[in-house]
Scaffold this motif. Structure first.
Motif, PDB file in Angstrom:
ATOM      1  N   GLY A  40       5.262  -9.031  34.008  1.00 14.35           N
ATOM      2  CA  GLY A  40       6.558  -9.517  34.480  1.00 14.35           C
ATOM      3  C   GLY A  40       6.648  -9.529  35.986  1.00 14.35           C
ATOM      4  O   GLY A  40       7.220 -10.446  36.589  1.00 14.35           O
ATOM      5  N   GLU A  43       4.806 -12.451  37.387  1.00 13.28           N
ATOM      6  CA  GLU A  43       5.574 -13.691  37.277  1.00 13.28           C
ATOM      7  C   GLU A  43       6.561 -13.821  38.451  1.00 13.28           C
ATOM      8  O   GLU A  43       6.771 -14.914  38.985  1.00 13.28           O
ATOM      9  N   ILE A  44       7.136 -12.680  38.832  1.00 14.31           N
ATOM     10  CA  ILE A  44       8.044 -12.688  39.985  1.00 14.31           C
ATOM     11  C   ILE A  44       7.262 -13.047  41.247  1.00 14.31           C
ATOM     12  O   ILE A  44       7.716 -13.827  42.086  1.00 14.31           O
ATOM     13  N   GLU A  65      14.803 -18.036  36.998  1.00 12.57           N
ATOM     14  CA  GLU A  65      15.054 -17.377  38.277  1.00 12.57           C
ATOM     15  C   GLU A  65      16.021 -16.206  38.082  1.00 12.57           C
ATOM     16  O   GLU A  65      15.840 -15.133  38.651  1.00 12.57           O
ATOM     17  N   TYR A  68      14.130 -13.367  36.532  1.00  6.58           N
ATOM     18  CA  TYR A  68      13.265 -12.688  37.496  1.00  6.58           C
ATOM     19  C   TYR A  68      14.078 -11.785  38.423  1.00  6.58           C
ATOM     20  O   TYR A  68      13.628 -10.693  38.791  1.00  6.58           O
ATOM     21  N   ARG A  71      15.014  -8.711  36.520  1.00  4.12           N
ATOM     22  CA  ARG A  71      13.806  -7.918  36.277  1.00  4.12           C
ATOM     23  C   ARG A  71      13.372  -7.178  37.543  1.00  4.12           C
ATOM     24  O   ARG A  71      12.984  -6.009  37.500  1.00  4.12           O
ATOM     25  N   ASP A 110      12.552  -8.060  27.591  1.00  4.24           N
ATOM     26  CA  ASP A 110      12.922  -9.410  27.976  1.00  4.24           C
ATOM     27  C   ASP A 110      13.981 -10.009  27.059  1.00  4.24           C
ATOM     28  O   ASP A 110      14.828 -10.781  27.505  1.00  4.24           O
TER      29      ASP A 110
END
Length: 409
Positions: A40, A43-44, A65, A68, A71, A110
């Motif tokens: 994760g 991905e950010i 977005e 993210y 997260r 998630d």
């Protein structure tokens, strides 16, 4: 794989002969939850790399977005998460001074994050599977429908709905597209106003006292009656928001149409024509650049659909197909004079464009103007009131202005 292993062993042997000790790399094993956290975070990092900025909160942002952003807040908040991704944080994302926390969640799952963002996954557990999701806006709309109640005194409103529908069918009223061009904050609704929202005709029966909403805007509680015999006690801003997001939302014009639009029909009345507003589908660069505000405004005595049937072969229509944006029916009006008045009124915003006809001859199109549709709606209202001569069009501000000498009139 065997070849790679052989090469590694040979390299180790060579290093040993050179007196260099080879330290076996320690393989770090992560638990499935830790692997999810790392994936994760990566991905950010990819988002930041592609967009050159941190992910941000807000309903106007893309769903991923927003995910993210939440997260990242979570990873920064939990010490064990910070330690887990610290060694791969080459972009210094763990510095929480660069992003203000907007909401705090207790679980990094998630699916839970998606739920908090107003999205319910319907199949599979994949974060990228959004084929069957429900947005927060859709949830709010569903909740609003669910919160409607039966209108106990609908019998007193039913004749009004029938009368308005008849007026629309007879051309005594028309429907106007919701003024998205004007912006959300500039839109207002009034008591006794008729609208179409969610595919239903609705009547604003009452508007309560004004109060300050948490965001500082003024708001009111409304009593709205719907054509299906239900009612809702919705907030003014919530109803405007619902209309803003509904592509089919419309205003219904008043029946009192003023001197140019007869409010009542009589046996000797004759329909004189229709003001029509068209939008071009031309691929001409000038048109493509400003398509949403480039409109052809005219008056016809026949059906508008028939008028535009051969548009793609007519330089008057820019040699391209067009779509009908709005129509306004007239009674007992001189069509030629009215069209001349409208064109003169918007002349400061006339589109300067030259089109080649079928024979290669250049033709100047004279009936196209750079005017937002909501301004055209206002212009028609002034015609209906008989007060158009008191106003002028300001192309720089994209709004109607009132002549100083006539402000007191």
């Amino acid at each position: 794989m065997a070849k790679e292993k052989k090469l590694t062993e040979e390299d180790d042997a060579l290093l040993a002969e050179l007196g260099i000790e080879v330290e076996a790399k320690k393989v770090v094993k992560h638990t499935p939850p830790e692997e999810r956290i790392i994936a994760g975070f990566e991905e950010i990092q990819q988002f930041v790399e592609e967009n050159k900025r941190l992910p941000q909160h807000g309903e106007d942002k893309d769903i991923f977005e927003r995910l993210y952003a939440v997260r990242l807040d979570q990873i920064r908040k939990k010490e064990e998460c910070r330690i887990l991704v610290k060694d791969i944080d080459h972009q210094n994302l763990l510095d929480d001074s660069t992003l203000v926390e907007e909401e705090v969640l207790d679980d990094l799952d998630d699916d839970e994050l998606l739920a908090q963002l107003g999205v319910d996954g319907q199949e599979e557990n994949s974060i990228t599977n959004l084929r069957h999701v429900k947005t927060r806006a859709e949830k709010r709309a569903a909740e609003e429908i669910a919160n409607r109640e039966v209108c106990e005194d609908f019998e007193q409103f039913k004749p009004l709905f029938e009368a308005v529908k008849k007026d629309i069918d007879n051309g005594l009223r028309t429907t106007i597209r919701f003024r998205k061009d004007a912006g959300f904050t500039k839109t207002d609704l009034k008591e006794t106003q008729w609208i179409i929202v969610g595919g239903q005709m609705a009547y604003i029966a009452e508007i309560g006292d004004t109060f300050k909403a948490p965001n500082g805007e003024e708001d009111s509680r409304l009593r709205v009656i719907y054509a299906n015999g239900t009612e809702s006690n919705i907030l003014l801003r919530s109803l405007i928001r619902a209309m803003y997001k509904d592509e089919t939302s419309r205003f219904i014009t008043p029946a009192d149409s003023g001197p140019l639009f007869n409010g009542e029909s009589s046996a000797d009345d004759q329909e004189s024509g229709t003001i029509y507003v068209l939008r071009s589908k031309s691929d001409h660069p000038t048109i493509k650049e400003s398509r949403e505000i480039v409109h052809k405004i005219g008056v016809t005595g026949g059906a508008v659909e028939k008028r535009i049937i051969n548009a793609k072969n007519d330089p008057t229509f820019l040699m391209a197909d067009v779509e009908i944006v709005a129509t306004y029916k007239l009674a007992n009006i001189n069509r030629v004079k009215l069209e001349a008045v409208i064109h003169r009124f918007f002349s400061p915003a006339r589109l300067d464009i030259e089109i080649m006809d079928r024979f290669g001859k250049p033709v100047k199109a004279r009936e196209w103007f750079l005017v937002p549709i909501f301004v055209i709606d206002e212009m028609v209202e002034k015609i209906k009131e008989g007060s158009l001569s008191h106003y002028y069009y300001d192309p720089k501000k994209a709004e109607l202005g009132k002549h100083k000498s006539k402000k007191g009139s």
